[in-house]
Design an enzyme around this catalytic site. Structure first.
Site, short mmCIF file in Angstrom:
data_model
loop_
_atom_site.label_atom_id
_atom_site.label_comp_id
_atom_site.label_asym_id
_atom_site.label_seq_id
_atom_site.Cartn_x
_atom_site.Cartn_y
_atom_site.Cartn_z
N ASP A 57 0.84 -1.21 0.00
CA ASP A 57 0.00 0.00 0.00
C ASP A 57 0.87 1.26 0.00
O ASP A 57 2.10 1.19 0.13
CB ASP A 57 -0.97 -0.01 1.19
CG ASP A 57 -0.25 -0.19 2.51
OD1 ASP A 57 0.79 0.48 2.73
OD2 ASP A 57 -0.69 -1.02 3.33
N VAL A 58 0.24 2.36 -0.15
CA VAL A 58 0.97 3.62 -0.33
C VAL A 58 1.84 3.93 0.87
O VAL A 58 3.00 4.38 0.73
CB VAL A 58 -0.03 4.78 -0.58
CG1 VAL A 58 0.71 6.10 -0.77
CG2 VAL A 58 -0.90 4.48 -1.78
#
Length: 382
Positions: A265-266
């Site tokens: 994820d980011v």
């Protein structure tokens, strides 16, 4: 009263050609007894026994068995001579004596030995020289058979950097791909870019396929694992300089189409593998591989024993109960004020580590992946 009459023994003679008498056979004494009932009892008198040094009681003679003649019994043999005529002889032929001797000394053993010898000869590998092929035959084999790289059309397009495999399948279904001058609408068609002429949107596909590339990236925070061209903060955009220098190092070889193996994820940093090998990515990311993934989670607040127990008991994500393999509280470092947890999972579900820590009542400050199976993030990689 019964009267008894003794009949003297008779000797029979025969005349030979020389008019001499020669004894033929002697009959034993015959005894006849007459009684009032007129019954005859005829018996043969046994020959006189020869004197022996240790005489033994002889059994009573049997009246029914006749006495044997004196002298050995000779058996005549009818043998065909070398001249082809039959003749009589007193000794058996040599062939018969040899056959009897062979039967007594073990004919079965000889047969077994013969079978063993025949079997060993049959099982013995026959020495043959390796086949010799001409130079032209070896070149034909290497160019047409051994080096054949036929693969599915959609896979060839994706490996050549046209687009992702799904996007390549859409191009094929839309009729924008031609193979050897004919429109091909089947992604499973086997093609070889070195032999077949393939066009995509009017542009010919290069004959040479790009080399397989395997890269380990220390993903920074704020980048997404997407290969979209419009994404400015994509992980693939970090390889722009690498791809610009590709033609200088690999002249004539098309650019590889890079993509990430799995996703982060980011906000998560750490190890992520980038490649253009679809088979390798499938093996690495598929749940059946059951690869362990190790994370270092930096959390806010104090970590107690109950927190570790709650994380080790697992949590339910998308209807599946996920339990970590390892949960460990790392020693505090002097330059860091927050506690660190080492968590190893193998499910690899979305936000699995974050959900485990959140379910235990802790809040994650930062999360970093340091290992995927046997691939570990180098400590000196920026």
């Amino acid at each position: 009263m019964a009267s008894t009459t003794a009949i003297a023994a008779l000797t029979l003679h025969c005349f030979s050609k020389s008019n001499t008498l020669s004894p033929f056979r002697t009959l034993p004494r015959l005894t006849c007894s007459f009684s009032s009932s007129i019954k005859f009892n005829i018996s043969f008198a046994p020959p006189n026994p020869k004197p022996k040094p240790n005489p033994k009681p002889t059994p009573e003679p049997q009246t029914d068995a006749p006495n044997e003649p004196d002298g050995p019994l000779l058996i005549p043999w009818i043998v065909r001579g070398e001249d082809g005529n039959l003749r009589l002889q007193s000794e058996p032929p040599p062939s018969f004596l040899k056959a009897m001797a062979t039967a007594q000394t073990g004919t079965k053993k000889d047969k077994n030995q013969t079978k063993t010898t025949a079997t060993s000869k049959a099982q013995k590998p026959r020495a043959t020289a390796p086949p010799q092929h001409s130079k032209a035959a070896r070149r034909f084999y290497n160019e047409n058979i051994r080096s054949s790289s036929a693969a599915r059309l959609s896979k060839v397009l994706a490996a050549s950097g046209v687009a992702s495999r799904r996007s390549c399948e859409e191009l094929i279904f839309e009729g924008k791909v031609t193979v050897n001058g004919s429109v091909c609408n089947t992604p499973q068609t086997r093609v070889d870019p070195a032999k077949d002429v393939i066009y995509v949107n009017g542009n010919r596909l290069p004959k040479r396929q790009p080399k397989k590339v395997y890269l380990a990236l220390n993903k920074p925070k704020g980048y997404i694992c997407s290969s979209g061209e419009n994404e400015s903060k994509s992980v693939i955009s970090l390889f722009d300089d690498y791809l610009k220098n590709w033609s200088k190092k690999h002249a004539g070889v098309p650019l590889p189409r890079l993509f990430t193996v799995g996703r982060l994820d980011v906000a998560t940093t750490g190890l992520i593998i980038v490649t253009n090998d679809g088979d390798f990515a499938q093996k690495l990311s598929h749940p059946s591989s059951n690869l362990a993934k190790e994370y270092i989670a930096t959390v806010d607040g104090l970590v107690h024993k109950r927190h570790l127990i709650a994380i080790s008991e697992g949590t339910t994500i998308d209807g599946v109960h996920c339990v970590p393999d390892v949960v460990e509280l790392l020693p505090r470092q002097p330059d860091m004020q927050r506690a660190r947890l080492r968590i190893v999972v193998h499910e690899g579900r979305k936000h699995e580590v974050r959900e485990l820590v959140k379910n235990a009542g802790l809040e994650i400050h930062s999360l970093k992946r340091v290992r995927i199976g046997g691939f570990r993030l180098p400590p000196d990689l920026g």
